[in-house]
Design a protein around this motif. Structure first.
Motif, PDB file in Angstrom:
ATOM      1  N   ILE A 120       0.855  -1.187   0.000  1.00  0.00           N
ATOM      2  CA  ILE A 120       0.000   0.000   0.000  1.00  0.00           C
ATOM      3  C   ILE A 120       0.891   1.238   0.000  1.00  0.00           C
ATOM      4  CG2 ILE A 120      -1.828   1.275   1.192  1.00  0.00           C
ATOM      5  CD1 ILE A 120      -2.719  -1.458   0.176  1.00  0.00           C
ATOM      6  N   SER A 121       0.613   2.164  -0.911  1.00  0.00           N
ATOM      7  CA  SER A 121       1.409   3.386  -0.955  1.00  0.00           C
ATOM      8  C   SER A 121       1.354   4.124   0.374  1.00  0.00           C
ATOM      9  CB  SER A 121       0.891   4.307  -2.070  1.00  0.00           C
ATOM     10  OG  SER A 121       1.486   5.594  -1.964  1.00  0.00           O
ATOM     11  N   SER A 122       2.509   4.598   0.834  1.00  0.00           N
ATOM     12  CA  SER A 122       2.546   5.328   2.096  1.00  0.00           C
ATOM     13  C   SER A 122       1.750   6.624   2.016  1.00  0.00           C
ATOM     14  CB  SER A 122       3.998   5.633   2.492  1.00  0.00           C
ATOM     15  OG  SER A 122       4.649   6.371   1.467  1.00  0.00           O
ATOM     16  N   GLU A 123       1.475   7.104   0.804  1.00  0.00           N
ATOM     17  CA  GLU A 123       0.669   8.320   0.662  1.00  0.00           C
ATOM     18  C   GLU A 123      -0.777   8.088   1.082  1.00  0.00           C
ATOM     19  OE1 GLU A 123       1.067  10.364  -3.035  1.00  0.00           O
ATOM     20  OE2 GLU A 123       3.214   9.983  -3.177  1.00  0.00           O
ATOM     21  N   VAL A 124      -1.218   6.844   1.062  1.00  0.00           N
ATOM     22  CA  VAL A 124      -2.580   6.525   1.491  1.00  0.00           C
ATOM     23  C   VAL A 124      -2.729   6.715   3.002  1.00  0.00           C
ATOM     24  CG1 VAL A 124      -4.306   4.664   1.608  1.00  0.00           C
ATOM     25  CG2 VAL A 124      -2.883   4.914  -0.428  1.00  0.00           C
ATOM     26  N   ALA A 125      -1.601   6.652   3.721  1.00  0.00           N
ATOM     27  CA  ALA A 125      -1.647   6.703   5.186  1.00  0.00           C
ATOM     28  C   ALA A 125      -2.304   7.968   5.717  1.00  0.00           C
ATOM     29  CB  ALA A 125      -0.229   6.577   5.763  1.00  0.00           C
ATOM     30  N   ALA A 126      -2.188   9.072   4.981  1.00  0.00           N
ATOM     31  CA  ALA A 126      -2.755  10.336   5.447  1.00  0.00           C
ATOM     32  C   ALA A 126      -4.224  10.503   5.065  1.00  0.00           C
ATOM     33  CB  ALA A 126      -1.940  11.507   4.884  1.00  0.00           C
ATOM     34  N   TRP A 137     -11.552   5.216   6.332  1.00  0.00           N
ATOM     35  CA  TRP A 137     -12.438   4.424   5.485  1.00  0.00           C
ATOM     36  C   TRP A 137     -11.895   4.302   4.059  1.00  0.00           C
ATOM     37  CZ3 TRP A 137     -14.560   7.248   1.442  1.00  0.00           C
ATOM     38  CH2 TRP A 137     -14.593   8.650   1.607  1.00  0.00           C
ATOM     39  N   VAL A 138     -11.063   5.266   3.639  1.00  0.00           N
ATOM     40  CA  VAL A 138     -10.416   5.164   2.332  1.00  0.00           C
ATOM     41  C   VAL A 138      -9.285   4.138   2.396  1.00  0.00           C
ATOM     42  CG1 VAL A 138      -9.136   6.406   0.538  1.00  0.00           C
ATOM     43  CG2 VAL A 138     -11.037   7.528   1.722  1.00  0.00           C
ATOM     44  N   GLN A 169     -17.032   0.994  -0.111  1.00  0.00           N
ATOM     45  CA  GLN A 169     -16.065   0.743  -1.177  1.00  0.00           C
ATOM     46  C   GLN A 169     -16.241   1.700  -2.346  1.00  0.00           C
ATOM     47  OE1 GLN A 169     -13.577  -1.084  -0.775  1.00  0.00           O
ATOM     48  NE2 GLN A 169     -12.685  -1.258  -2.799  1.00  0.00           N
ATOM     49  N   LEU A 170     -17.462   1.870  -2.817  1.00  0.00           N
ATOM     50  CA  LEU A 170     -17.690   2.768  -3.946  1.00  0.00           C
ATOM     51  C   LEU A 170     -17.309   4.195  -3.593  1.00  0.00           C
ATOM     52  CD1 LEU A 170     -21.106   1.411  -5.300  1.00  0.00           C
ATOM     53  CD2 LEU A 170     -18.806   1.040  -6.243  1.00  0.00           C
ATOM     54  N   GLU A 171     -17.608   4.601  -2.363  1.00  0.00           N
ATOM     55  CA  GLU A 171     -17.264   5.951  -1.915  1.00  0.00           C
ATOM     56  C   GLU A 171     -15.752   6.118  -1.840  1.00  0.00           C
ATOM     57  OE1 GLU A 171     -18.418   8.930   1.815  1.00  0.00           O
ATOM     58  OE2 GLU A 171     -19.121   6.858   1.771  1.00  0.00           O
ATOM     59  N   ALA A 172     -15.062   5.076  -1.337  1.00  0.00           N
ATOM     60  CA  ALA A 172     -13.599   5.133  -1.241  1.00  0.00           C
ATOM     61  C   ALA A 172     -12.967   5.235  -2.627  1.00  0.00           C
ATOM     62  CB  ALA A 172     -13.069   3.901  -0.502  1.00  0.00           C
TER      63      ALA A 172
END
Length: 210
Positions: free
Chosen positions: A137-143, A147-148, A179-182
Motif C-alpha cells: 500500500i502506498s505510504s501516501e494513502v496513510a494520510a 475508510w479510504v 467501497q464505492l465511496e472510497a
C-alpha cells in the motif's frame, strides 16, 4: 524517650486490597472512520489517542458518557489521523487491519500473508501478488481517511482471489459498505496525480532503489 510519626494514620499491619482496574472497549464509527474507545476506571481526567492495530484508539475515563466520548473521538481523530505510522511496526498493524477486514467483510475467503506500507509505489495506491499473498500500500494513502485506507485494503484483498476487475471482483469488493465511496475519493485524487488502483500482478509496482 518519646516517639513521633508524620504523615497518615499509623499502619494497622493490614495490607490494603489492590484496586481493580475496569476496562471496556467499544468501536465507534466517527465520520466514516472506526475509532476504538477504551474506557478505564484508572484514568480519571486525561484523554489520549494513538494508533493501535491500524485503528485510532482513544483512551477515556470510565463514565465520561456517550456524547462526550463521541466528541472526544472526533477531536482526536482530527488530531492524529495524519500521523498514521509507517515502518516495520506499522506494517504489523496494517496486516492485522487487513485480516480484520477480510474476516469482517470478505467472509475469511482470503488470507494475506504480508501487508506493508511502500514508499516506492509510483503509479498505484496499492498492488498485490496473489502467488505470495503479499500486498503493498502506498505510504501516501496513510494520510487519507481511515475508510479510504480500508477501501484500498479491501480492493487489494479481493485481488488475492480475483485477478481482474470482473463482476465477481466488484461484487466481493462492494461487500465493504464504503467501497464505492472510497474509490470515488481515490479517483478524484488520481485525476490530479495520475495514480490509480491496481489489478493483481506478479511484480511489485515500485521504483528501483537508487
Amino acid at each position: 524517650m518519646t516517639s513521633s510519626w508524620t504523615g497518615g494514620p499509623p499502619s494497622t499491619g493490614r495490607r490494603r486490597a489492590p484496586v481493580r482496574t475496569v476496562r471496556e472497549t467499544e468501536d465507534l464509527q466517527v465520520d466514516g472512520t472506526t475509532v476504538r474507545i477504551v474506557r478505564s476506571s484508572r484514568r480519571t481526567r486525561t484523554i489520549s489517542a494513538a494508533w493501535r492495530d491500524g485503528v485510532i484508539q482513544v483512551s477515556v475515563p470510565m463514565g465520561l458518557g456517550p456524547d462526550a466520548e463521541r466528541d472526544w473521538a472526533r477531536k482526536m481523530l482530527t488530531k492524529v489521523a495524519s500521523r498514521r505510522p509507517t515502518g516495520a511496526g506499522a506494517d504489523t498493524e496494517l496486516l492485522a487491519r487487513a485480516r480484520e477486514l477480510a474476516a469482517r467483510w470478505l467472509g475469511g475467503e482470503v488470507d494475506p500473508r504480508e501487508v506493508v506500507w511502500s514508499t516506492r509505489q509510483q503509479r498505484r495506491w496499492g498492488s498485490c501478488t496473489p502467488s505470495t499473498g503479499r500486498i503493498r500500500i502506498s505510504s501516501e494513502v496513510a494520510a487519507m481517511p481511515g475508510w479510504v485506507v480500508d477501501g484500498v485494503l479491501v480492493h487489494e484483498l479481493v485481488h488475492l482471489k480475483h485477478a481482474d476487475h470482473s463482476a465477481a471482483f466488484h461484487a466481493m469488493a462492494n461487500r465493504y459498505p464504503r467501497q464505492l465511496e472510497a474509490m470515488a475519493f481515490l479517483n478524484g485524487v488520481s485525476h490530479a496525480t495520475g495514480r490509480g488502483m491496481s489489478g493483481a500482478d506478479s511484480e511489485p509496482d515500485e521504483a528501483p532503489e537508487g
